[in-house]
Scaffold this motif. Structure first.
Motif, PDB file in Angstrom:
ATOM      1  N   MET A   5      13.250  36.183  22.122  1.00 54.61           N
ATOM      2  CA  MET A   5      13.847  35.249  23.071  1.00 54.61           C
ATOM      3  C   MET A   5      12.790  34.819  24.080  1.00 54.61           C
ATOM      4  O   MET A   5      12.116  35.656  24.674  1.00 54.61           O
ATOM      5  CB  MET A   5      15.016  35.908  23.818  1.00 54.61           C
ATOM      6  CG  MET A   5      15.657  34.990  24.833  1.00 54.61           C
ATOM      7  SD  MET A   5      16.911  35.816  25.849  1.00 54.61           S
ATOM      8  CE  MET A   5      15.897  36.806  26.954  1.00 54.61           C
ATOM      9  N   VAL A   7      12.486  32.724  27.437  1.00 53.92           N
ATOM     10  CA  VAL A   7      13.033  31.985  28.574  1.00 53.92           C
ATOM     11  C   VAL A   7      11.849  31.320  29.258  1.00 53.92           C
ATOM     12  O   VAL A   7      10.999  31.992  29.843  1.00 53.92           O
ATOM     13  CB  VAL A   7      13.756  32.928  29.551  1.00 53.92           C
ATOM     14  CG1 VAL A   7      14.235  32.152  30.775  1.00 53.92           C
ATOM     15  CG2 VAL A   7      14.924  33.625  28.865  1.00 53.92           C
ATOM     16  N   ALA A  42      14.844  29.297  25.257  1.00 55.34           N
ATOM     17  CA  ALA A  42      15.856  29.080  26.293  1.00 55.34           C
ATOM     18  C   ALA A  42      15.169  28.403  27.472  1.00 55.34           C
ATOM     19  O   ALA A  42      14.728  29.069  28.416  1.00 55.34           O
ATOM     20  CB  ALA A  42      16.489  30.409  26.711  1.00 55.34           C
ATOM     21  N   PRO A  43      15.030  27.080  27.425  1.00 53.42           N
ATOM     22  CA  PRO A  43      14.344  26.377  28.516  1.00 53.42           C
ATOM     23  C   PRO A  43      15.186  26.330  29.783  1.00 53.42           C
ATOM     24  O   PRO A  43      16.373  26.005  29.736  1.00 53.42           O
ATOM     25  CB  PRO A  43      14.112  24.972  27.942  1.00 53.42           C
ATOM     26  CG  PRO A  43      15.107  24.814  26.853  1.00 53.42           C
ATOM     27  CD  PRO A  43      15.436  26.180  26.337  1.00 53.42           C
ATOM     28  N   VAL A  60      10.181  34.655  30.579  1.00 54.57           N
ATOM     29  CA  VAL A  60      10.467  35.929  29.927  1.00 54.57           C
ATOM     30  C   VAL A  60      10.246  35.770  28.430  1.00 54.57           C
ATOM     31  O   VAL A  60      10.763  34.821  27.824  1.00 54.57           O
ATOM     32  CB  VAL A  60      11.926  36.378  30.168  1.00 54.57           C
ATOM     33  CG1 VAL A  60      12.199  37.718  29.497  1.00 54.57           C
ATOM     34  CG2 VAL A  60      12.244  36.444  31.655  1.00 54.57           C
ATOM     35  N   ALA A  98       7.477  40.476  30.078  1.00 55.59           N
ATOM     36  CA  ALA A  98       7.456  40.692  28.626  1.00 55.59           C
ATOM     37  C   ALA A  98       8.223  41.970  28.295  1.00 55.59           C
ATOM     38  O   ALA A  98       8.153  42.958  29.034  1.00 55.59           O
ATOM     39  CB  ALA A  98       6.026  40.792  28.113  1.00 55.59           C
ATOM     40  N   VAL A  99       8.958  41.910  27.190  1.00 56.78           N
ATOM     41  CA  VAL A  99       9.738  43.063  26.739  1.00 56.78           C
ATOM     42  C   VAL A  99       9.496  43.250  25.248  1.00 56.78           C
ATOM     43  O   VAL A  99       9.577  42.291  24.480  1.00 56.78           O
ATOM     44  CB  VAL A  99      11.255  42.864  26.979  1.00 56.78           C
ATOM     45  CG1 VAL A  99      12.031  44.128  26.604  1.00 56.78           C
ATOM     46  CG2 VAL A  99      11.546  42.444  28.415  1.00 56.78           C
TER      47      VAL A  99
END
Lengths: 106, 137
Positions: A5, A7, A42-43, A60, A98-99
């Motif tokens: 994802m 963002v 996801a803008p 993100v 970051a994840v």
């Protein structure tokens, strides 16, 4: 398929830069995790992102690995992700979250 | 981290309610957990698949660092739902908030792995020391 994802603030990366980023993220996943990447963009429209209650430009990138990752490896992957993101979007490391998650176990 | 993603029906939020909701969520998270505000991110979307609305007008999904109690997570979700009702003026049963957890060690922010809950002061001190060392090198 590995899910990612992203963002991203609208205007932070032009369409062309986003395409380059997508290619690099895909190559990153293939090289490090051995699998293709599904990116869900996801803008965030201007005025729709906040940090500490104030307007912000944070982005993100959250990737779910296809296998459990030990912490040393995870930290290496996280740093590569942030570096890649900063290079392509021009934002600083302070603007990137970051994840790298392990796959769900339930 | 935390990251709060707010999804709404198109037109449900105007440009004045979003900053108010973002501030309310930040205040709620920090009051309940003691975390510093600088960690709290809030982003808004309309009719986006990222957080399904189902029957709601507004839906918030918060992803917070693992280690908070069930009571804290419930308190955050309930307070956010109340804030949505207040600032967006929706009916209570049309505003929903849920909380998920992610281990702090899975997250890189500000160039560093996030601290465990309660270890923020040491994290900020170490980050400042590293920045000073870079500046002096």
């Amino acid at each position: 398929m590995i899910n990612c994802m992203c963002v991203i603030q609208e205007g932070q990366a032009a369409d062309q830069a986003r395409a380059v980023l997508a290619n690099k993220l895909s190559a990153f996943a293939q090289e490090n995790l051995g699998e293709a990447l599904q990116i869900n963009w996801a803008p965030v429209a201007p005025g729709n992102g906040f940090t500490a209650g104030q307007p912000s430009t944070s982005s993100v990138v959250a990737l779910t690995a296809n296998q459990p990752v030990d912490q040393a490896r995870r930290e290496q992957l996280l740093r590569e992700l942030v570096s890649m993101w900063s290079d392509e979007t021009g934002c600083s490391v302070d603007e990137v979250v970051a994840v790298v998650s392990d796959p769900a176990t339930h | 981290m935390p990251l709060y993603i707010c999804n709404s029906q198109k037109g449900a939020l105007d440009d004045t309610s979003k900053p108010a909701i973002a501030q309310a969520i930040t205040d709620i998270h920090c009051t309940v957990t003691g975390a510093p505000p600088i960690f709290v991110h809030v982003v808004f979307f309309e009719d986006a698949p990222i957080v399904p609305l189902q029957d709601n007008t507004l839906a918030v999904r918060g992803t917070i660092r693992k280690g908070r109690s069930d009571q804290q997570k419930d308190d955050i979700a309930q307070a956010i739902e109340a804030a949505l009702v207040e600032h967006a003026q929706v009916e209570p049963h049309r505003a929903h908030a849920q909380i998920r957890e992610t281990p702090a060690s899975w997250v890189l922010e500000g160039g560093e792995i996030m601290p465990e809950p309660g270890e923020e002061a040491e994290w900020f001190a170490a980050q400042e020391a590293r920045r000073q060392a870079v500046a002096e090198s």
